[in-house]
Write a protein that holds these residues in place. Structure first.
Motif, mmCIF file in Angstrom:
data_model
loop_
_atom_site.group_PDB
_atom_site.id
_atom_site.type_symbol
_atom_site.label_atom_id
_atom_site.label_comp_id
_atom_site.label_asym_id
_atom_site.label_seq_id
_atom_site.Cartn_x
_atom_site.Cartn_y
_atom_site.Cartn_z
ATOM 1 N N PHE A 21 8.686 2.860 -7.865
ATOM 2 C CA PHE A 21 7.633 2.236 -6.914
ATOM 3 C C PHE A 21 6.780 1.358 -7.167
ATOM 4 O O PHE A 21 6.553 0.263 -6.336
ATOM 5 C CB PHE A 21 6.839 3.301 -6.234
ATOM 6 N N LEU A 22 6.191 1.292 -8.363
ATOM 7 C CA LEU A 22 5.276 0.164 -8.942
ATOM 8 C C LEU A 22 6.016 -1.016 -9.084
ATOM 9 O O LEU A 22 5.492 -2.134 -8.868
ATOM 10 C CB LEU A 22 4.696 0.591 -10.026
ATOM 11 N N ASN B 85 0.830 -1.432 -0.122
ATOM 12 C CA ASN B 85 -0.090 -0.035 0.071
ATOM 13 C C ASN B 85 1.009 1.344 0.046
ATOM 14 O O ASN B 85 0.567 2.405 -0.738
ATOM 15 C CB ASN B 85 -0.885 -0.020 1.248
ATOM 16 N N LYS B 86 2.005 1.282 0.526
ATOM 17 C CA LYS B 86 3.065 2.357 0.636
ATOM 18 C C LYS B 86 3.506 2.379 -0.562
ATOM 19 O O LYS B 86 3.681 3.656 -1.174
ATOM 20 C CB LYS B 86 3.910 1.984 1.731
ATOM 21 N N MET B 87 4.000 1.562 -1.208
ATOM 22 C CA MET B 87 4.488 1.618 -2.578
ATOM 23 C C MET B 87 3.454 2.402 -3.654
ATOM 24 O O MET B 87 3.720 2.992 -4.347
ATOM 25 C CB MET B 87 5.093 0.389 -3.207
ATOM 26 N N GLN B 88 2.145 1.748 -3.397
ATOM 27 C CA GLN B 88 1.098 2.406 -4.153
ATOM 28 C C GLN B 88 0.955 3.778 -4.085
ATOM 29 O O GLN B 88 0.908 4.470 -4.991
ATOM 30 C CB GLN B 88 -0.266 1.509 -3.769
ATOM 31 N N ASN C 96 6.903 13.112 -11.843
ATOM 32 C CA ASN C 96 8.247 12.079 -11.908
ATOM 33 C C ASN C 96 7.783 10.565 -12.168
ATOM 34 O O ASN C 96 7.486 9.845 -11.524
ATOM 35 C CB ASN C 96 8.924 11.898 -10.389
ATOM 36 N N GLU C 97 7.543 10.355 -13.521
ATOM 37 C CA GLU C 97 7.167 8.919 -13.861
ATOM 38 C C GLU C 97 8.203 8.135 -13.465
ATOM 39 O O GLU C 97 7.867 6.975 -13.181
ATOM 40 C CB GLU C 97 6.858 9.174 -15.403
ATOM 41 N N ALA C 98 9.347 8.249 -13.757
ATOM 42 C CA ALA C 98 10.586 7.367 -13.589
ATOM 43 C C ALA C 98 10.460 6.906 -12.043
ATOM 44 O O ALA C 98 10.376 5.569 -11.745
ATOM 45 C CB ALA C 98 11.796 7.913 -13.889
ATOM 46 N N ASP C 99 10.129 7.736 -11.075
ATOM 47 C CA ASP C 99 10.025 7.197 -9.775
ATOM 48 C C ASP C 99 8.735 6.630 -9.469
ATOM 49 O O ASP C 99 8.922 5.601 -8.773
ATOM 50 C CB ASP C 99 10.014 8.538 -8.833
ATOM 51 N N LYS D 110 1.947 9.553 -5.951
ATOM 52 C CA LYS D 110 2.515 10.952 -5.437
ATOM 53 C C LYS D 110 3.743 11.194 -6.510
ATOM 54 O O LYS D 110 3.816 12.554 -7.167
ATOM 55 C CB LYS D 110 3.156 11.023 -4.027
ATOM 56 N N ALA D 111 4.441 10.436 -6.740
ATOM 57 C CA ALA D 111 5.338 10.662 -7.901
ATOM 58 C C ALA D 111 4.785 11.195 -9.189
ATOM 59 O O ALA D 111 5.438 11.900 -9.835
ATOM 60 C CB ALA D 111 6.246 9.251 -8.091
ATOM 61 N N LEU D 112 3.731 10.580 -9.398
ATOM 62 C CA LEU D 112 2.989 10.678 -10.941
ATOM 63 C C LEU D 112 2.238 12.142 -10.842
ATOM 64 O O LEU D 112 2.626 12.842 -11.902
ATOM 65 C CB LEU D 112 2.030 9.676 -11.151
#
Length: 232
Positions: free
Chosen positions: A91-92, A70-73, A84-87, A78-80
């Motif tokens: 995470f995904l 859930n944290k990675m999600q 920051n698509e790369a970040d 937040k990155a998107l």
């Protein structure tokens, strides 16, 4: 542990009263059975605690893995939003790894939970069975006491019956003795009666002799008077 589980399997699949009904020597066997179960109970408590601890550990790892997913999600989102698509992709990717790990952790937890449930059931069943056995043992002791008392009464009854038989024989001997005594008394009475009759005859004999003697004297005296001329 395998031996304990085997005994538990027998206990859980059998009626405890049916097991007791097969006992040849109830008191000795039930005491031994209880000692075995009490010993097993201590081992089962330790084993159950270990299995429950394993379940708790697996559940904690499962919860931590889900929380990480859930944290990675959340961070990917937040990155998107931050452009920051790369970040977000990183995470995904991590989320994917955690999802794969989650499958294994879930399986481990399911097994741990199942084992913990079984062990708790065995533990609770053992405690219940021990309680039932203690109650049944008290009942058996009471029945045994009654049986022992009845056996003693039976032995006393046999002794009394034997004494009654001896009394009957004693009565028979007493009757024979009484009969013999009565016969002896009757004979004595007859003998005494005969003696009395003999005495009477003897007295009569001497009475007759006396009478005869007096008569002879009177005759001789009369003849003497006649000879002497004194009879005039």
């Amino acid at each position: 542990m395998a031996g304990i589980l085997s005994r538990f399997k027998d206990i859980m699949s059998s009626n405890i009263n049916a097991l007791l009904d097969k006992v040849e020597d109830p008191m000795k066997m039930i005491d031994q059975y209880l000692r075995n179960l009490e010993s097993d109970l201590g081992k089962v408590k330790a084993e159950t605690a270990a299995v429950m601890a394993e379940e708790t550990k697996s559940k904690r790892e499962l919860d931590e893995c889900i929380a990480s997913i859930n944290k990675m999600q959340t961070y990917a989102e937040k990155a998107l939003l931050s452009g920051n698509e790369a970040d977000a992709r990183t995470f995904l990717s991590k989320k994917g790894e955690l999802n794969n790990k989650l499958i294994s952790i879930q399986q481990t937890y399911d097994i741990a939970k199942e084992n913990s449930t079984k062990m708790r059931e065995m533990h609770d069943k053992l405690i219940k069975d021990i309680s039932q056995l203690n109650t049944r043992r008290d009942e058996l002791k009471a029945k045994m006491a009654v049986a022992n008392t009845q056996e003693k009464l039976n032995k006393i009854g046999s002794s009394v019956n034997g004494a009654i038989g001896n009394m009957s024989k004693f009565d028979e001997m007493e009757a024979k003795i009484n009969k013999k005594l009565d016969t002896a008394n009757a004979m004595a009475e007859l003998n005494n009666s005969q003696k009395e009759e003999n005495i009477d005859d003897l007295i009569a004999k001497y009475d007759n002799e006396t009478k005869n003697t007096s008569s002879e004297i009177d005759n001789e005296l009369s003849e003497l008077k006649s000879k002497l001329g004194l009879d005039k």
